[in-house]
Design a protein around this motif. Structure first.
Motif, mmCIF file in Angstrom:
data_model
loop_
_atom_site.group_PDB
_atom_site.id
_atom_site.type_symbol
_atom_site.label_atom_id
_atom_site.label_comp_id
_atom_site.label_asym_id
_atom_site.label_seq_id
_atom_site.Cartn_x
_atom_site.Cartn_y
_atom_site.Cartn_z
ATOM 1 N N ASP A 1 -0.544 -5.927 6.396
ATOM 2 C CA ASP A 1 0.283 -5.620 7.568
ATOM 3 C C ASP A 1 0.179 -4.145 7.944
ATOM 4 N N SER A 2 0.178 -3.264 6.923
ATOM 5 C CA SER A 2 0.101 -1.826 7.180
ATOM 6 C C SER A 2 -1.227 -1.453 7.826
ATOM 7 N N LEU A 3 -2.317 -2.041 7.335
ATOM 8 C CA LEU A 3 -3.626 -1.771 7.924
ATOM 9 C C LEU A 3 -3.679 -2.280 9.359
ATOM 10 N N GLU B 1 0.037 -8.411 0.735
ATOM 11 C CA GLU B 1 0.488 -8.823 2.064
ATOM 12 C C GLU B 1 0.957 -7.614 2.876
ATOM 13 N N GLN B 2 1.680 -6.701 2.206
ATOM 14 C CA GLN B 2 2.154 -5.505 2.908
ATOM 15 C C GLN B 2 0.997 -4.581 3.273
ATOM 16 N N ASP C 1 8.126 -1.727 -4.498
ATOM 17 C CA ASP C 1 6.966 -1.991 -3.643
ATOM 18 C C ASP C 1 7.039 -1.261 -2.307
ATOM 19 N N GLU C 2 8.236 -1.257 -1.690
ATOM 20 C CA GLU C 2 8.309 -0.688 -0.345
ATOM 21 C C GLU C 2 7.979 0.805 -0.334
ATOM 22 N N PHE D 1 -4.528 -0.653 -6.550
ATOM 23 C CA PHE D 1 -3.592 -1.164 -5.551
ATOM 24 C C PHE D 1 -4.361 -2.089 -4.621
ATOM 25 N N PRO D 2 -3.795 -3.251 -4.275
ATOM 26 C CA PRO D 2 -2.467 -3.750 -4.641
ATOM 27 C C PRO D 2 -2.452 -4.387 -6.036
ATOM 28 N N ARG D 3 -1.257 -4.410 -6.636
ATOM 29 C CA ARG D 3 -1.080 -4.976 -7.978
ATOM 30 C C ARG D 3 -0.340 -6.303 -7.952
ATOM 31 N N SER D 4 0.075 -6.734 -6.793
ATOM 32 C CA SER D 4 0.806 -7.994 -6.673
ATOM 33 C C SER D 4 0.520 -8.592 -5.298
ATOM 34 N N ILE D 5 0.802 -9.873 -5.146
ATOM 35 C CA ILE D 5 0.577 -10.515 -3.848
ATOM 36 C C ILE D 5 1.467 -9.914 -2.758
#
Length: 204
Positions: free
Chosen positions: A98-100, A94-95, A61-62, A86-90
């Motif tokens: 945060d990135s946005l 969440e990331q 994920d990272e 994307f995203p494919r998972s919670i």
């Protein structure tokens, strides 16, 4: 607008992503395209991705999130984007949030294309390709394989819709019908002029 488009295999997500992005004048961004661009461009992240892909492993994920964040920071995405796949998972959702936030942005809307499972199986298992002049079915389009793919989607990716429902961002759109009909519903769900029958916003 900054949009995420969700939907199971066979829902027509790729087709709608291109049409909607073109209508809104924003780039349609898929993780597959990002992976290929970084690998072919031999970026540092691309080199890391290649080691995982060559070993037949999932990209962590990272690394995926870092690549998406880099792509969203490019000039053409400054005024908006449509994320497909994307995203494919919670955790990825969440990331992404945060990135946005670090870029000073946030999502405007998440649209989920909704299709009954039997219809998805019919669509996907009905696909054929030509091999040596004969029409054949791909192994991954056989009904039992399609149902497994849909099961994996429900377990891994469908909860993302619930996450965005909790954030008050989700609109579910009926994806049965002609391509232009579905497009009109998606545009209506986005509040874009020219959209037809509105997709129903999820309860928040």
């Amino acid at each position: 607008m900054r949009i995420v488009l969700l939907g199971p295999p066979g829902a027509g997500k790729g087709t709608q992503a291109q049409i909607i992005a073109g209508t809104l004048g924003v780039p349609a961004i898929s993780t597959g395209d990002i992976f290929r661009a970084n690998v072919s461009g031999q970026t540092e992240l691309g080199k890391k991705v290649k080691t995982f892909l060559d070993a037949g492993n999932l990209v962590p994920d990272e690394i995926t999130v870092a690549m998406v964040k880099d792509r969203l920071a490019e000039a053409d995405a400054e005024g908006g984007f449509l994320l497909d796949g994307f995203p494919r998972s919670i955790p990825q959702a969440e990331q992404l949030r945060d990135s946005l936030g670090e870029l000073g942005h946030k999502l405007d809307r998440v649209v989920e294309l909704v299709v009954e499972e039997d219809e998805l199986v019919r669509r996907l298992s009905g696909r054929r390709m030509i091999v040596d002049g004969k029409e054949v079915q791909r192994d991954d389009d056989k009904p039992e394989t399609v149902r497994h793919r849909l099961s994996v989607y429900r377990e891994q990716t469908a909860p993302v819709a619930g996450f965005y429902e909790g954030e008050g961002l989700l609109a579910r759109v009926d994806a049965i019908g002609e391509i232009d009909e579905v497009t009109s519903r998606v545009l209506a769900a986005l509040g874009v002029e020219g959209g037809g029958e509105a997709g129903q916003p999820a309860a928040v």
